[in-house]
Write an enzyme that holds these catalytic residues in place. Structure first.
Site, PDB file in Angstrom:
ATOM      1  N   PRO A  32      -5.384  -4.401  -4.480  1.00  0.00           N
ATOM      2  CA  PRO A  32      -4.872  -4.564  -5.835  1.00  0.00           C
ATOM      3  C   PRO A  32      -4.391  -3.265  -6.488  1.00  0.00           C
ATOM      4  O   PRO A  32      -4.986  -2.209  -6.300  1.00  0.00           O
ATOM      5  CB  PRO A  32      -6.055  -5.137  -6.621  1.00  0.00           C
ATOM      6  CG  PRO A  32      -7.255  -4.840  -5.800  1.00  0.00           C
ATOM      7  CD  PRO A  32      -6.803  -4.820  -4.368  1.00  0.00           C
ATOM      8  N   ASN A  33      -3.311  -3.424  -7.219  1.00  0.00           N
ATOM      9  CA  ASN A  33      -2.684  -2.373  -8.036  1.00  0.00           C
ATOM     10  C   ASN A  33      -1.906  -1.347  -7.217  1.00  0.00           C
ATOM     11  O   ASN A  33      -1.208  -0.506  -7.787  1.00  0.00           O
ATOM     12  CB  ASN A  33      -3.718  -1.656  -8.934  1.00  0.00           C
ATOM     13  CG  ASN A  33      -4.410  -2.626  -9.870  1.00  0.00           C
ATOM     14  OD1 ASN A  33      -3.744  -3.368 -10.579  1.00  0.00           O
ATOM     15  ND2 ASN A  33      -5.726  -2.655  -9.852  1.00  0.00           N
TER      16      ASN A  33
ATOM     17  N   ARG B 116       1.674   4.205 -11.333  1.00  0.00           N
ATOM     18  CA  ARG B 116       0.257   4.063 -11.676  1.00  0.00           C
ATOM     19  C   ARG B 116      -0.483   5.400 -11.516  1.00  0.00           C
ATOM     20  O   ARG B 116      -0.519   5.961 -10.414  1.00  0.00           O
ATOM     21  CB  ARG B 116      -0.359   3.031 -10.725  1.00  0.00           C
ATOM     22  CG  ARG B 116      -1.850   2.908 -10.829  1.00  0.00           C
ATOM     23  CD  ARG B 116      -2.443   2.177  -9.642  1.00  0.00           C
ATOM     24  NE  ARG B 116      -3.872   2.107  -9.809  1.00  0.00           N
ATOM     25  CZ  ARG B 116      -4.742   1.919  -8.845  1.00  0.00           C
ATOM     26  NH1 ARG B 116      -4.322   1.745  -7.607  1.00  0.00           N
ATOM     27  NH2 ARG B 116      -6.031   1.894  -9.099  1.00  0.00           N
TER      28      ARG B 116
ATOM     29  N   TYR C 193      -2.555   9.422  -7.852  1.00  0.00           N
ATOM     30  CA  TYR C 193      -2.000   8.793  -6.653  1.00  0.00           C
ATOM     31  C   TYR C 193      -0.610   9.299  -6.260  1.00  0.00           C
ATOM     32  O   TYR C 193      -0.073   8.871  -5.238  1.00  0.00           O
ATOM     33  CB  TYR C 193      -1.963   7.262  -6.849  1.00  0.00           C
ATOM     34  CG  TYR C 193      -3.330   6.669  -7.109  1.00  0.00           C
ATOM     35  CD1 TYR C 193      -4.321   6.722  -6.136  1.00  0.00           C
ATOM     36  CD2 TYR C 193      -3.643   6.086  -8.341  1.00  0.00           C
ATOM     37  CE1 TYR C 193      -5.588   6.200  -6.370  1.00  0.00           C
ATOM     38  CE2 TYR C 193      -4.903   5.555  -8.586  1.00  0.00           C
ATOM     39  CZ  TYR C 193      -5.878   5.615  -7.596  1.00  0.00           C
ATOM     40  OH  TYR C 193      -7.126   5.106  -7.821  1.00  0.00           O
TER      41      TYR C 193
ATOM     42  N   ASN D 215      -6.418  -0.179   2.803  1.00  0.00           N
ATOM     43  CA  ASN D 215      -6.847   0.417   1.538  1.00  0.00           C
ATOM     44  C   ASN D 215      -7.228  -0.763   0.646  1.00  0.00           C
ATOM     45  O   ASN D 215      -6.372  -1.388   0.032  1.00  0.00           O
ATOM     46  CB  ASN D 215      -5.722   1.238   0.893  1.00  0.00           C
ATOM     47  CG  ASN D 215      -6.210   1.948  -0.371  1.00  0.00           C
ATOM     48  OD1 ASN D 215      -7.281   1.614  -0.893  1.00  0.00           O
ATOM     49  ND2 ASN D 215      -5.443   2.900  -0.863  1.00  0.00           N
TER      50      ASN D 215
ATOM     51  N   ALA E  87      -9.712  -1.268  -5.370  1.00  0.00           N
ATOM     52  CA  ALA E  87     -10.944  -1.545  -6.128  1.00  0.00           C
ATOM     53  C   ALA E  87     -11.864  -2.527  -5.412  1.00  0.00           C
ATOM     54  O   ALA E  87     -13.090  -2.492  -5.610  1.00  0.00           O
ATOM     55  CB  ALA E  87     -10.577  -2.078  -7.512  1.00  0.00           C
TER      56      ALA E  87
ATOM     57  N   GLU F 163     -10.367   2.675   7.079  1.00  0.00           N
ATOM     58  CA  GLU F 163     -10.314   2.495   5.622  1.00  0.00           C
ATOM     59  C   GLU F 163      -9.677   3.725   5.000  1.00  0.00           C
ATOM     60  O   GLU F 163     -10.033   4.858   5.322  1.00  0.00           O
ATOM     61  CB  GLU F 163     -11.723   2.278   5.068  1.00  0.00           C
ATOM     62  CG  GLU F 163     -11.726   2.135   3.553  1.00  0.00           C
ATOM     63  CD  GLU F 163     -12.968   1.452   3.019  1.00  0.00           C
ATOM     64  OE1 GLU F 163     -13.547   0.604   3.728  1.00  0.00           O
ATOM     65  OE2 GLU F 163     -13.358   1.774   1.885  1.00  0.00           O
TER      66      GLU F 163
ATOM     67  N   HIS G 212      -8.474   5.727   1.444  1.00  0.00           N
ATOM     68  CA  HIS G 212      -8.419   5.913  -0.005  1.00  0.00           C
ATOM     69  C   HIS G 212      -7.573   7.137  -0.252  1.00  0.00           C
ATOM     70  O   HIS G 212      -7.880   8.222   0.268  1.00  0.00           O
ATOM     71  CB  HIS G 212      -9.825   6.097  -0.600  1.00  0.00           C
ATOM     72  CG  HIS G 212     -10.659   4.865  -0.450  1.00  0.00           C
ATOM     73  ND1 HIS G 212     -10.458   3.744  -1.221  1.00  0.00           N
ATOM     74  CD2 HIS G 212     -11.656   4.565   0.411  1.00  0.00           C
ATOM     75  CE1 HIS G 212     -11.309   2.804  -0.832  1.00  0.00           C
ATOM     76  NE2 HIS G 212     -12.044   3.279   0.158  1.00  0.00           N
TER      77      HIS G 212
ATOM     78  N   ARG H 217     -14.846  11.148  -8.080  1.00  0.00           N
ATOM     79  CA  ARG H 217     -14.485  10.266  -9.191  1.00  0.00           C
ATOM     80  C   ARG H 217     -15.704   9.527  -9.748  1.00  0.00           C
ATOM     81  O   ARG H 217     -16.824   9.951  -9.567  1.00  0.00           O
ATOM     82  CB  ARG H 217     -13.367   9.325  -8.722  1.00  0.00           C
ATOM     83  CG  ARG H 217     -12.121  10.115  -8.277  1.00  0.00           C
ATOM     84  CD  ARG H 217     -10.986   9.225  -7.863  1.00  0.00           C
ATOM     85  NE  ARG H 217     -10.497   8.445  -9.002  1.00  0.00           N
ATOM     86  CZ  ARG H 217      -9.671   7.400  -8.890  1.00  0.00           C
ATOM     87  NH1 ARG H 217      -9.256   7.013  -7.698  1.00  0.00           N
ATOM     88  NH2 ARG H 217      -9.270   6.757  -9.967  1.00  0.00           N
TER      89      ARG H 217
HETATM   90  C1  DQA Z   1      -8.247   3.854  -4.129  1.00  0.00           C
HETATM   91  C2  DQA Z   1      -9.532   4.270  -4.841  1.00  0.00           C
HETATM   92  C3  DQA Z   1     -10.150   3.081  -5.557  1.00  0.00           C
HETATM   93  O1  DQA Z   1     -11.341   3.494  -6.213  1.00  0.00           O
HETATM   94  C4  DQA Z   1      -9.194   2.539  -6.593  1.00  0.00           C
HETATM   95  O2  DQA Z   1      -9.746   1.398  -7.213  1.00  0.00           O
HETATM   96  C5  DQA Z   1      -7.851   2.269  -6.050  1.00  0.00           C
HETATM   97  C6  DQA Z   1      -7.277   3.177  -5.083  1.00  0.00           C
HETATM   98  C7  DQA Z   1      -7.528   5.061  -3.494  1.00  0.00           C
HETATM   99  O3  DQA Z   1      -6.584   4.837  -2.726  1.00  0.00           O
HETATM  100  O4  DQA Z   1      -7.864   6.223  -3.789  1.00  0.00           O
HETATM  101  O5  DQA Z   1      -7.177   1.342  -6.473  1.00  0.00           O
HETATM  102  O6  DQA Z   1      -8.577   2.965  -3.071  1.00  0.00           O
END
Ligand code: DQA
Length: 147
Positions: free
Chosen positions: A11-12, A19, A24, A79, A82, A103, A105, A112
């Site tokens: 998501p997002n 964003r 990012y 990825n 959240a 995985e 991030h 964070r």
């Molecule tokens: C994320 C880190 C997560 O905590 C966050 O909710 C994201 C992006 C990252 O790529 O750093 O949406 O996965």
């Protein structure tokens, strides 16, 4: 035969580029896909195929992971965004896979919020790439190509 990677984004991440760019970066997800694929084709590790998927919906991500049970992927890069911090459903789906799970991030979540320190999905990940920004996808894939 080409090595085949399924790259799932949660998501997002469809809004990368606009964003929280201070965290990012300014590349969109499709720009990250293109630059990852370009690097893979120029680095000389042979034929590599990547299939990219993004969804904001937990169940769609679970179903996409299920496709990796039957299709011939060599590796899953994910990825979960959240959902990494909350989703037992994604964790359980990942547990069924017999291929390596990387995985990703983009940010270093250790620096964070406290609620980002729990990573349920990481319990079924083979490798975790954090804090490499948009290059995390490329380095994740390279980890499976370098002997
Ligand atoms: C994320 C880190 C997560 O905590 C966050 O909710 C994201 C992006 C990252 O790529 O750093 O949406 O996965």
């Amino acid at each position: 035969m080409a090595k085949k990677f399924l790259v799932i984004n949660g998501p997002n991440l469809n809004l990368l580029g606009t964003r929280e760019t201070e965290i990012y970066g300014s590349q969109t997800l499709s720009e990250i896909e293109s630059s990852t694929n370009n690097s893979l084709s120029t680095l000389g590790f042979g034929a590599v195929e990547t299939v990219w998927f993004q969804s904001n919906i937990e169940g769609e991500i679970v179903e996409k992971i299920h496709t990796a049970l039957n299709e011939n992927y060599d590796c899953l890069v994910i990825n979960p965004a959240a959902y990494s911090h909350t989703s037992v459903a994604i964790l359980d789906a990942l547990k069924m896979l017999k291929i390596p799970v990387i995985e990703v991030h983009m940010s270093n979540t250790h620096l964070r919020d406290a609620y980002r320190q729990t990573k349920l999905t990481a319990k079924s990940s083979t490798i975790i790439m954090e804090g490499l920004g948009s290059k995390a996808y490329l380095f994740g894939i390279l980890s499976q190509l370098i002997n």
